[in-house]
Enzyme design. Structure first.
Site, PDB file in Angstrom:
ATOM      1  CB  SER A  35      -0.531   0.002   1.185  1.00  0.00           C
ATOM      2  OG  SER A  35      -1.790   1.043   0.923  1.00  0.00           O
ATOM      3  CG  ASP A  70      -6.355  -1.807  -4.330  1.00  0.00           C
ATOM      4  OD1 ASP A  70      -7.431  -1.773  -4.325  1.00  0.00           O
ATOM      5  OD2 ASP A  70      -5.304  -2.351  -4.166  1.00  0.00           O
ATOM      6  CG  HIS A 100      -5.290  -1.636  -0.768  1.00  0.00           C
ATOM      7  ND1 HIS A 100      -4.458  -1.596  -1.985  1.00  0.00           N
ATOM      8  CD2 HIS A 100      -4.927  -1.034   0.201  1.00  0.00           C
ATOM      9  CE1 HIS A 100      -3.717  -1.719  -1.304  1.00  0.00           C
ATOM     10  NE2 HIS A 100      -3.654  -0.800   0.152  1.00  0.00           N
TER      11      HIS A 100
END
Length: 820
Positions: free
Chosen positions: A678, A755, A788
């Protein structure tokens, strides 16, 4: 917001500790299995040894999974099967049966599948609310997925047939259960959110983005509050960006204290542009991908417009509160009296904070009590402001509230009374920070409880201060010992669940804060009487004796001087591999893990045995985690330095730390790597770009942002302003120098194609950049349809297997010789 990959986030205890944000929020479930506490056995043949009697035998030292001392090494199998997972309980404190002065410490418990009310004060007390987790309604069977008791505990609001939506939100069928008649009533299907009124009669619920009020007396919907709900207009529930970045939850409605009024957001995202996400492997027979459109405001593009509305149940009338303008963000809502409501609003870049007060009884009556500049920083979104009710008998002449406000560069408790006061009375001060605002307020004694970093920015201790005696702090937990604590309080503030979360084995205890006696031998708390331990985790404590768990060593690193000649001091920890030998020369690889997002924190003294320990044990590597500039809990100046220039100082600090390690005689400077997910994935690429192969030879980037124009507006503009106002900053901050990246020895890129947070578009744009620059020294793994957290269709197992095996290849020299 981003989720961060952290040793805390995947555990129950993490909910009580503020992390960050890319808010903060890793993929929460990804680390749930890997970064925090882990579990059972790695080989069935060793099962009896691992879980045997206290007099376990040590294994032969020629076993690759055993240390020289004959102890077991930490492995993936351990972590994935929760061998090191402590038991942590939550206590859902409830009121409703007693006044605060008669606090019995009532809480909701699930015992043998039934929901019962228990008391921490009287352990014999028990009241059954609902028997079993399954029920029948009109000859159909349902399962209790979620239960919410009415304030008077006479009725239960039950959700079944739950379907997950976004990170926090769901849809489901709602029922009402009467504990006195043991009868069920159906409220509706496909409901997004339902909440009890404080009057224990009314229930507000959202269906198809419209807001309704259901009466539990009449067993019918009695009011349709809105009629404009649609795919573009959300009433009482957040749209995607408000759920992810602003409210951090699935509700956008707030009952007044007596249930006379219902405040809610009306969010209009008509102007927000759509982003298409194709899904390729949802159904085996699908020949064409399923494309889902999501309203996603990217940096500089139109945001949803939000209005705060107040509905009067008595008048069946809705009015709007004038809070900000069409581009403002309304970040927090709080009732500060029976009819008065407070809301915080900022401009879209979080530079200016406005606090607006409105009176629900008088249409259009409102005032702006505070307007404050962030002063070259930003206003973080918080949800911890606390109402302090008026009580003249206890010296509280008017209603007020406690907020978290910067004071000499550090976040501290500020008391505003009356509620329209513009300047506060600060309750705390110093070169340390209060975490998450007030944790509890005792209305009888005027004591405010809070968790803070007063001892160390890597620890959390509990304190209290009195409203009428600012700065006079009382330590509740033992600050002479290292500790990371969280706390929750009973409805009357007499009892507390104190959770010790590290660095040693976690435990939980119930305290009586108003007992006339105290503990003879303090463990954790130095104030209050321990009634009993809720959890001691002795099984885990004993099990740890069988393992050679590599320990974390915390230190403050000096990375040299900044542009002003000041030392750059950052928090870090290292994990040395099993059987570490400092006399070896050029021997140990170094595995850096980073997250590094603004106001985040990874270096914290939490108990954890997870992926980092697996790396140290299985790869014979030194693991290092550094919280560089921009991260939280070291003051405003330390974190705000990154404003408008993300990726620069953060990358510099990772490189400086790596250089320190490269100079150690026992480190192989040709085997230094960096891994992040991330924001950490972004930081990995920016560090490799800035370093250009000088220090970091390898990098592993998962689900990275590569260009801040592609991420959502609310998060990005808080730290970068808009592209229209800071295009040079966006150009610097994006991953753009592919040639420099290509000078690293090799790097790995992984991303989920589904995502919805950090779009796969980021990695595709990055790959195109690599192609144009003829860069080929990388590996790529795409996880079809994973979001994600990367967990769809066994993806979470694969992503961590890949990380470990790829790092092993790098440290074995495979990418130098070409054998991979």
């Amino acid at each position: 917001m981003f989720s961060e990959v952290s040793d805390l986030e995947s555990s129950e205890c993490a909910s009580s500790i503020r992390k960050k944000r890319f808010n903060s929020r890793l993929p929460q479930l990804g680390l749930l299995t890997l970064l925090v506490w882990g579990s059972v056995v790695f080989l069935k043949t060793l099962n009896s040894t691992i879980h045997g009697e206290p007099g376990f035998r040590r294994l032969p030292t020629d076993c690759p999974q055993v240390t020289e001392d004959g102890l077991l090494k930490v492995s993936f199998e351990n972590v994935r099967n929760f061998t090191f997972n402590p038991t942590l309980q939550t206590v859902q404190w409830i009121g409703g049966l007693n006044s605060p002065s008669e606090d019995m410490g009532l809480f909701l418990s699930v015992e043998n599948g039934s929901y019962v009310i228990k008391s921490v004060y009287d352990q014999e007390y028990s009241r059954l609310l609902l028997k079993g987790k399954e029920f029948s309604y009109k000859n159909q069977n349902f399962t209790v997925d979620h239960l919410q008791a009415s304030p008077n505990l006479n009725q239960m609001l039950i959700r079944s047939n739950t379907v997950k939506h976004w990170r926090h939100s769901t849809f489901g069928s709602y029922f009402l259960f009467d504990t006195e008649t043991s009868s069920f009533n159906f409220i509706g299907d496909n409901i997004a959110k339902a909440e009890w009124s404080p009057n224990s009669v009314d229930i507000a619920y959202v269906k198809e983005n419209d807001l309704y009020v259901y009466s539990s007396k009449k067993h019918a919907t009695v009011s349709r509050v809105t009629d404009d709900g649609s795919a573009q207009v959300f009433n009482g529930k957040p749209d995607w960006v408000y759920e992810e970045e602003v409210l951090e939850g699935d509700s956008a409605m707030w009952w007044s204290p007596e249930g006379e009024y219902l405040a809610f957001f009306r969010i209009n995202e008509t102007e927000v542009q759509e982003f298409p996400i194709p899904y390729f492997s949802q159904h085996e027979d699908d020949l064409y991908p399923e494309v889902r459109l999501i309203k996603y405001p990217k940096s500089g593009s139109p945001n949803p417009s939000v209005k705060l509305m107040i509905y009067s149940l008595e008048n069946d009338k809705t009015t709007a509160v004038a809070a900000g303008n069409e581009s403002s963000l309304i970040t927090e809502v709080l009732w500060v009296g029976s009819s008065k409501i407070l809301c915080k609003a900022t401009d879209r870049c979080s530079d200016i904070l406005s606090v607006v007060l409105a009176d629900a009884r008088v249409e259009g009556k409102h005032e702006v009590s505070r307007i404050e500049s962030s002063e070259d920083s930003w206003w973080e979104i918080t949800h911890d402001t606390m109402h302090i009710p008026k009580d003249e008998s206890r010296g509280r002449e008017q209603d007020g509230y406690i907020d978290l406000v910067p004071h000499d560069g550090y976040n501290h408790l500020a008391y505003f009374s009356p509620t329209n006061r513009s300047k506060p009375s600060f309750l705390t001060r110093g070169s340390w920070e209060v975490v998450d605002g007030p944790a509890g307020f005792d209305q009888d004694t005027n004591d405010v409880y809070f968790v803070a970093t007063k001892k160390s920015s890597t620890e959390r201790h509990l304190y209290r201060v009195n409203l009428h005696k600012p700065y006079e702090l009382t330590e509740i937990t033992d600050t002479s010992k290292e500790g990371l604590f969280s706390v929750s309080f009973s409805s009357g503030m007499r009892f507390a669940l104190l959770s010790y979360l590290g660095p040693d084995t976690p435990y939980q205890k119930i305290l009586d804060l108003k007992s006339t006696s105290s503990d003879t031998h303090a463990r954790g708390n130095v104030v209050g009487k321990t009634l009993y331990y809720l959890e001691e985790n002795e099984v885990l404590r004993n099990r740890l004796h069988q393992y050679a768990v590599p320990e974390k060593t915390f230190r403050e690193l000096n990375l040299g001087e900044d542009e002003n000649g000041q030392d750059i001091l950052v928090n870090s920890y290292e994990i040395l591999p099993n059987d570490f030998d400092p006399t070896l020369r050029n021997h140990y690889p170094v595995f850096f893990y980073a997250y590094g997002g603004p106001n985040s924190q990874q270096v914290i003294k939490a108990f954890s045995v997870g992926f980092n320990q697996v790396v140290a044990s299985q790869l014979d590597a030194i693991v290092v985690v550094v919280d560089g500039r921009g991260t939280g809990f070291k003051g405003k100046q330390f974190r705000s330095l990154v404003r408008d220039n993300l990726g620069d100082f953060e990358a510099r600090d990772q490189i400086a730390a790596a250089k320190l390690y490269s100079e150690k005689s026992f480190v192989d400077s040709e085997k230094i790597s960096l891994f992040g997910w991330s924001y950490g994935g972004y930081l990995t690429l920016k560090t490799l770009e800035k370093d250009a192969g000088q220090t970091f030879k390898y990098g592993m980037s998962v689900a990275p942002v590569t260009d801040w124009r592609l991420y959502d507006s609310v998060y990005t503009e808080r730290y970068m302003h808009t592209p229209q106002d800071n295009m040079s900053g966006y150009n610097r901050s994006k991953v753009h120098n592919a040639t420099a990246l290509g000078r690293s020895r090799r790097f790995l890129l992984m991303h989920g194609s589904g995502d919805d947070n950090v779009h796969f578009q980021n990695s595709l744009r990055f790959l195109d950049l690599l192609d144009l620059a003829n860069v080929e020294n990388y590996d790529m793994h795409v996880f079809p349809d994973s979001d994600h957290s990367i967990r769809y269709h066994n993806a979470n197992t694969i992503v961590y297997d890949k990380l470990l095996s790829w790092a092993r290849q790098a440290f074995n020299g495979d990418f130098v010789t070409g054998f991979y």
